[in-house]
Design a protein around this motif. Sequence first.
Motif, short mmCIF file in Angstrom:
data_model
loop_
_atom_site.label_atom_id
_atom_site.label_comp_id
_atom_site.label_asym_id
_atom_site.label_seq_id
_atom_site.Cartn_x
_atom_site.Cartn_y
_atom_site.Cartn_z
N ALA A 165 -5.03 6.96 -13.02
CA ALA A 165 -4.21 7.53 -13.92
C ALA A 165 -3.49 6.45 -14.00
O ALA A 165 -2.38 6.51 -15.15
N ARG A 166 -3.72 4.67 -13.38
CA ARG A 166 -2.56 4.57 -14.43
C ARG A 166 -1.15 3.97 -13.54
O ARG A 166 -0.64 4.02 -13.43
N ALA A 167 -1.28 4.58 -12.01
CA ALA A 167 -0.06 5.95 -11.73
C ALA A 167 0.08 4.41 -9.61
O ALA A 167 -0.44 3.27 -9.73
N MET A 168 1.31 4.74 -9.18
CA MET A 168 1.58 4.49 -7.60
C MET A 168 1.58 5.23 -6.72
O MET A 168 1.47 6.67 -6.80
N SER A 169 0.86 4.90 -5.66
CA SER A 169 0.42 6.01 -4.50
C SER A 169 1.52 5.25 -3.28
O SER A 169 1.22 3.69 -3.12
N LEU A 170 1.40 6.11 -2.54
CA LEU A 170 2.14 5.98 -0.86
C LEU A 170 1.04 5.92 -0.03
O LEU A 170 1.03 7.35 -0.25
N ILE A 171 -0.05 5.55 1.13
CA ILE A 171 -0.60 5.96 2.02
C ILE A 171 0.26 5.70 3.30
O ILE A 171 0.92 4.50 3.63
N TYR A 172 0.59 6.73 4.47
CA TYR A 172 1.56 6.21 5.52
C TYR A 172 0.81 7.63 6.52
O TYR A 172 0.44 8.41 6.23
N GLY A 173 0.88 7.27 7.41
CA GLY A 173 0.99 7.74 8.36
C GLY A 173 1.70 6.91 9.74
O GLY A 173 2.10 5.87 9.35
N GLU A 174 1.27 7.15 10.87
CA GLU A 174 1.67 7.48 12.00
C GLU A 174 1.40 5.59 12.67
O GLU A 174 -0.18 5.52 11.45
N SER A 175 1.61 4.66 13.62
CA SER A 175 0.75 3.42 13.54
C SER A 175 -0.77 3.65 14.12
O SER A 175 -0.40 4.34 14.43
N GLY A 176 -1.31 2.92 14.06
CA GLY A 176 -2.94 2.39 14.32
C GLY A 176 -3.75 3.75 13.99
O GLY A 176 -4.67 4.07 14.02
N LEU A 177 -3.48 4.80 13.00
CA LEU A 177 -4.35 5.35 12.42
C LEU A 177 -5.81 5.30 11.57
O LEU A 177 -6.28 5.65 10.99
N GLY A 178 -5.37 3.76 11.26
CA GLY A 178 -6.55 3.12 10.13
C GLY A 178 -6.09 3.60 8.82
O GLY A 178 -6.85 3.19 7.88
N LYS A 179 -4.92 3.18 7.75
CA LYS A 179 -4.61 3.47 6.76
C LYS A 179 -4.55 1.66 6.35
O LYS A 179 -5.62 2.37 5.17
N THR A 180 -4.72 0.82 6.68
CA THR A 180 -4.96 -0.50 6.20
C THR A 180 -6.80 -0.49 5.95
O THR A 180 -7.04 -1.07 5.02
N PHE A 181 -6.85 -0.33 7.53
CA PHE A 181 -8.12 -0.24 6.98
C PHE A 181 -9.24 0.60 6.19
O PHE A 181 -10.61 -0.17 5.14
N ALA A 182 -8.81 1.83 6.08
CA ALA A 182 -9.50 2.78 5.07
C ALA A 182 -8.99 1.96 3.22
O ALA A 182 -9.57 1.92 2.77
N THR A 183 -7.98 1.43 3.54
CA THR A 183 -7.07 1.53 2.09
C THR A 183 -8.33 0.09 2.09
O THR A 183 -8.54 0.12 0.59
N ARG A 184 -8.35 -0.58 2.71
CA ARG A 184 -8.71 -1.86 1.98
C ARG A 184 -10.60 -1.70 1.94
O ARG A 184 -11.47 -2.11 1.38
N ALA A 185 -11.14 -0.61 2.86
CA ALA A 185 -12.33 -0.33 2.26
C ALA A 185 -12.39 0.15 1.72
O ALA A 185 -13.75 0.07 0.39
#
Length: 147
Positions: free
Chosen positions: A47-67
């Motif tokens: 969509a050539r858009a912007m999104s936000l992935i958010y949640g509590e600390s330690g849930l793996g957001k950064t890891f899942a995003t990078r993967a």
Amino acid sequence: MTSEVLTAAWEPGDMEPEFFLDVPGARLVTTDVLLQVQDTIAETIEARAMSLIYGESGLGKTFATRAALKRIAPDLLLSLQFARSRPGPKDLREELFHQLRLPGKRPGTATPLYRQLMTALPRRPYVIVCDEAQQYNRAWCGARGCS
């Protein structure tokens, strides 16, 4: 983006992301969250858009995003890393200059650097990852909705 990339099952060794702990033999485990992040990122890119992935600390957001990004669009990734806490607009401009590998010496003032970035960024699509956005300078984020 092909539907094959988006629907294929994760296989061991499939562009494994770097793990935060250097545990020998560690493997990526496909979870619902990982697949949801992958779908969100793929849809956002399409969509050539912007999104936000958010949640509590330690849930793996950064890891899942990078993967997911390593699997879907590793060539589009600009991962912003700031040298100081509470980064502001100046830090963002300087980091984008560095990540884009723009030629020449970085302009010392905001306007010429901004112009150079505005010329370079539209040349191709990018996925710009800003991790830990809650740490950004609140004066900068105030009108922009960062929290």
